[in-house]
Motif scaffolding. Structure first.
Motif, PDB file in Angstrom:
ATOM      1  N   THR A  25       0.818  -1.211   0.000  1.00 44.26           N
ATOM      2  CA  THR A  25       0.000   0.000   0.000  1.00 44.26           C
ATOM      3  C   THR A  25       0.855   1.265   0.000  1.00 44.26           C
ATOM      4  OG1 THR A  25      -0.159  -0.200   2.391  1.00 44.26           O
ATOM      5  CG2 THR A  25      -2.002  -1.043   1.100  1.00 44.26           C
ATOM      6  N   ALA A  60      -3.755   9.365  -1.244  1.00 39.10           N
ATOM      7  CA  ALA A  60      -4.156   9.380   0.173  1.00 39.10           C
ATOM      8  C   ALA A  60      -3.247  10.292   1.005  1.00 39.10           C
ATOM      9  CB  ALA A  60      -4.172   7.959   0.750  1.00 39.10           C
ATOM     10  N   PHE A  66      -3.586  11.008   4.796  1.00 41.86           N
ATOM     11  CA  PHE A  66      -3.324   9.944   5.771  1.00 41.86           C
ATOM     12  C   PHE A  66      -1.824   9.730   5.948  1.00 41.86           C
ATOM     13  CE2 PHE A  66      -7.803   8.837   5.019  1.00 41.86           C
ATOM     14  CZ  PHE A  66      -8.219   8.697   6.337  1.00 41.86           C
ATOM     15  N   MET A  69      -2.953   6.433  10.197  1.00 37.20           N
ATOM     16  CA  MET A  69      -3.926   5.390  10.518  1.00 37.20           C
ATOM     17  C   MET A  69      -3.574   4.821  11.884  1.00 37.20           C
ATOM     18  SD  MET A  69      -5.261   4.378   7.056  1.00 37.20           S
ATOM     19  CE  MET A  69      -4.833   5.077   5.484  1.00 37.20           C
ATOM     20  N   LYS A 116     -11.107  -2.390   2.442  1.00 34.93           N
ATOM     21  CA  LYS A 116      -9.705  -2.448   2.879  1.00 34.93           C
ATOM     22  C   LYS A 116      -9.585  -3.267   4.158  1.00 34.93           C
ATOM     23  CE  LYS A 116      -9.180   1.934   0.582  1.00 34.93           C
ATOM     24  NZ  LYS A 116      -8.280   2.990   0.191  1.00 34.93           N
ATOM     25  N   SER A 160      -7.117  -4.947   7.240  1.00 35.64           N
ATOM     26  CA  SER A 160      -5.863  -4.991   7.995  1.00 35.64           C
ATOM     27  C   SER A 160      -5.908  -6.130   9.001  1.00 35.64           C
ATOM     28  CB  SER A 160      -5.647  -3.687   8.775  1.00 35.64           C
ATOM     29  OG  SER A 160      -5.616  -2.574   7.928  1.00 35.64           O
ATOM     30  N   HIS A 190      -4.987  -0.092   5.524  1.00 38.28           N
ATOM     31  CA  HIS A 190      -5.745   1.168   5.407  1.00 38.28           C
ATOM     32  C   HIS A 190      -7.231   1.015   5.710  1.00 38.28           C
ATOM     33  CE1 HIS A 190      -2.562   3.057   2.465  1.00 38.28           C
ATOM     34  NE2 HIS A 190      -2.036   2.608   3.587  1.00 38.28           N
ATOM     35  N   GLY A 221      -9.945   7.617   1.522  1.00 40.20           N
ATOM     36  CA  GLY A 221      -8.559   8.074   1.423  1.00 40.20           C
ATOM     37  C   GLY A 221      -8.388   9.099   0.318  1.00 40.20           C
TER      38      GLY A 221
END
Ligand code: SF4
Lengths: 184, 543
Positions: free
Chosen positions: B87, B179, B182, B207, B448, B450, B458, B485
């Motif tokens: 990413t 993005a 961020f 984040m 997205k 994680s 993200h 984003g």
């Protein structure tokens, strides 16, 4: 890439190669002169290094700018209780930017692998917890032929080598050129 | 593309030699792991669950065909034939041996690439808009500034032991594809009132545990003061950022604690001093770098129309993957790395080589990597689209799903990552499989995933975000809705209690049904969510 750009790149390359050769020669000369061991396991990185204990040691969380009248001191220590805490690098550079021309010493958990950063941030000596071999230090300090940024040890940024200008020389005590090389 | 001169080359070569020496000292025991760790991290080497992971820098996401072929070679020679695009527009290899890492870095150096500062508490690889130099909506090309930043931040004497990692992103368009808000620093190129070039500077986004959308701290930074201003931000951070708690050490916490105005004041005060020290590159250097990013020899007078020849699959790909170019007769082609059944962002050595060949023949030798883990061929003639499509289809890369439900972003998660609480890849693939049959109908939907609170996937910026957590020793997934984003940046909110892996896939399906029921004409999922709020979605999922 257009023809003009090719020609320009060729010129820049020639300039850069000459500059790299020159810088390497300087680095070799410096490597011959030092680093050297002083009493008490102190490793001198450049000619500003002095023997003897620091008159003042600045802790990582301390604001170096809050101290006045440092110009009269011979040796200022900057403490590194843990090598990962990089606040001391800013303290050293601020000291050099303010014109301090004495010895700035990194004290504590500093090893071979931090020496180059320390030197370029303006440290002129280190007092490491574990001894550092001067020969290994010489190799580490001479490893890179050039840098992108100006250093507080007087090294010039790559863009100054490329364009043959004096701009961007890092602050090296009172001797630093310190003028604005920016376009605006 | 930027090409190394003697200085750039000498620096990278010296770095390889230095790391070779450090590895030798580590293997001999002269260097302990505690002191070796930050050194290997700054060379991109992580110790993961099964092996070392190496992250290679792809500066601002740009690659030549030659470089992409080298990445394929690395995959074959040092890994298991694959690479994983991340990413942050980089590539990771998951099966690296420490003894071989110096050779690998030497191979990379032979094509002007490196892994410097792709991890560790330093300024990381710079990221930028993947459509740079091609986008129809571009104000100015961000790549020369990104390259200037790459050089300025490499082996910086003052900022190599920061409180935490530091990420910078740039865009030259009002539409934000990088993005930027961020990131620790987000930069948007703009023209000032008199037409001069400058930046809007956002600081303190991020984040992780405490997500923030970066506030604006400087409305117009003249381009000539660029580097000294970056230096001022970094110095304020290096001196005053917290170091007592790893979760509070990012610059976003400092900006939040001080307040954006007070932080900006501190930066301005430092900058007033730093800008007198000759830190800014002279105009000649900016021009030298910019010359590398001059337009390739675009043809003029090309026909701009594209015929789909009545082929529905090609037509769907054209509609989804192809974007306008600023030069008539050209298009930007997005290459999906999210095929059905594939791991998001993975590419095999054969696929990389195929894309490199297509770039060489049809895109002036250029490839880009996107933060959504896809690739881009930035300069394709409209007349060549069919050939590019067929070339991609031959290696399984012709999926037409850009920005749709199956274009899921996912971090490596528990399959590879030591920090993970839960697997993210299988969940991402299951969500994609569930929604794929309806994805055209669902329209733009950014999902997205994680595998832990660090948020490499993200999830906070997802229209739908999925976060893996550890709940009493079992994998559990939280569902978040409403993030973005893009230029309308927002942080997704947790909908309610978590789910099992299967449960979260069902929950995602349910929230998409709410959207289909409630949407007004022209609304994306995100728009509908913003209009009607979380309640109808909660009722559908938990009711
Ligand atoms: S989000 Fe967590 S699990 Fe995923 S890659 Fe990052 S640290 Fe690892």
């Amino acid at each position: 890439m257009g023809e003009a750009a090719v020609a320009e790149a060729a010129v820049a390359k020639a300039v850069a190669e000459a500059a790299v050769a020159e810088t390497a020669a300087v680095a070799a000369a410096v490597a011959e002169a030092g680093p050297r061991l002083l009493d008490g396991g102190i490793l001198a990185l450049d000619p500003r290094a002095r023997a003897g204990a620091p008159e003042l040691v600045i802790a990582p969380g301390e604001d170096v700018r809050a101290h006045g009248g440092l110009g009269n001191l011979a040796v200022i220590g900057v403490a590194f209780p843990r090598f990962r805490d990089g606040r001391g690098y800013s303290s050293a550079r601020i000291l050099r930017e303010s014109g301090f021309a004495g010895d700035v010493r990194a004290v504590g958990d500093v090893t071979l692998d931090q020496l180059l950063f320390l030197k370029r941030a303006g440290f002129s000596s280190v007092a490491p917890e574990r001894p550092i071999d001067p020969a290994a230090a010489a190799v580490a300090l001479a490893r890179f032929p050039a840098f992108y940024q100006g250093g507080a040890d007087g090294s010039v940024p790559a863009f100054a080598l490329r364009h043959g200008t004096g701009s961007g020389r890092g602050p090296a005590g009172r001797n630093g050129t310190g003028h604005d090389g920016a376009a605006g | 593309m930027y090409r190394y001169d003697a200085i750039d080359r000498a620096l990278v070569d010296a770095r390889v030699a230095e790391f070779r020496d450090q590895v030798a000292r580590r293997l001999s025991g002269a260097l302990d792991e505690d002191h070796f760790k930050p050194l290997r991290l700054k060379n991109g080497l992580y110790l993961q669950l099964h092996a070392y992971m190496l992250r290679v820098a792809i500066p601002y996401g740009t690659l030549s065909s030659r470089q992409l072929r080298m990445l394929a070679h690395v995959a074959r020679r040092y890994d298991r034939g694959y690479g994983h695009f991340t990413t942050r527009q980089n590539i990771q290899y998951n099966w690296i041996r420490l003894e071989e890492a110096p050779d690998l870095l030497a191979d990379l150096a032979s094509v002007e690439m490196h892994a410097m500062q792709t991890s560790g508490n330093c300024i990381r690889n710079i990221s930028a808009d993947q459509y740079a130099g091609a986008a129809a909506d571009e104000v100015a090309d961000p790549r020369p500034w990104a390259e200037l930043l790459r050089q300025w931040s490499t082996l910086h004497p003052e900022f190599s032991y920061l409180p935490r990692k530091f990420k910078i992103a740039l865009t030259g368009s009002a539409a934000d594809r990088a993005a930027i808000r961020f990131h620790d620093i987000g930069l948007q190129l703009v023209r000032g009132p008199d037409g001069a070039l400058g930046f809007r500077v956002f600081v303190g986004g991020g984040m992780g545990r405490t997500p923030f959308v970066a506030p604006l701290i400087r409305d117009f930074l003249p381009a000539g003061a660029f580097l000294s201003y970056m230096e001022a931000i970094l110095r304020v951070y290096n001196r005053f950022g917290r170091r007592d708690n790893i979760y509070k050490a990012r610059i976003k916490i400092l900006v939040h604690d001080l307040g954006a105005e007070e932080f900006a004041r501190a930066v301005e005060a430092e900058h007033a001093h730093l800008r007198t020290l000759g830190i800014d590159a002279p105009e000649a250097e900016v021009e030298r770098i910019a010359a590398f990013f001059a337009d390739p020899p675009f043809e003029t007078g090309l026909a701009d129309a594209v015929e789909d020849g009545g082929d529905p699959a090609f037509a769907a790909w054209l509609a989804r993957q192809v974007e306008p170019h600023r030069v008539p007769g050209y298009r930007i082609v997005n290459v999906s790395l999210k095929p059905a059944g594939g791991i998001p962002g993975d590419a095999s050595a054969e696929q990389m080589e195929a894309v490199a060949d297509l770039a060489e023949r049809f895109s002036f030798d250029e490839v880009r990597v996107t933060h959504a883990q896809n690739l881009v061929l930035p300069h394709v003639r409209a007349a060549d689209l069919r050939a590019v499509y067929e070339g991609l289809a031959a290696v399984g890369l012709a999926a037409a799903n850009l920005g749709l439900a199956s274009d899921v972003i996912a971090c490596p998660g528990l399959d590879y990552c030591t920090l993970a609480n839960a697997r993210s890849i299988p969940v991402a693939m299951a969500v994609a499989d569930r929604l794929r049959p309806r994805e055209a109908e669902l329209g733009e939907l950014k999902i997205k995933v994680s595998g832990c609170i660090n948020a490499c996937g993200h999830h906070h910026a997802g229209h739908i975000g999925i976060l893996g957590v550890d709940r009493k020793g079992t994998e559990n997934y939280q569902l978040l809705l409403g993030g973005s984003g893009a230029e309308d940046a927002s942080i997704a909110q947790i909908l309610g209690p978590g789910f099992t892996a299967d449960g979260v896939v069902d929950a995602v399906a349910k929230v998409t049904e709410v959207y289909l029921r409630e949407r007004r004409s022209g609304e994306r999922f995100l728009d509908t969510f913003r209009r009607i709020g979380a309640q109808p979605f909660k009722e559908a999922v938990y009711g």
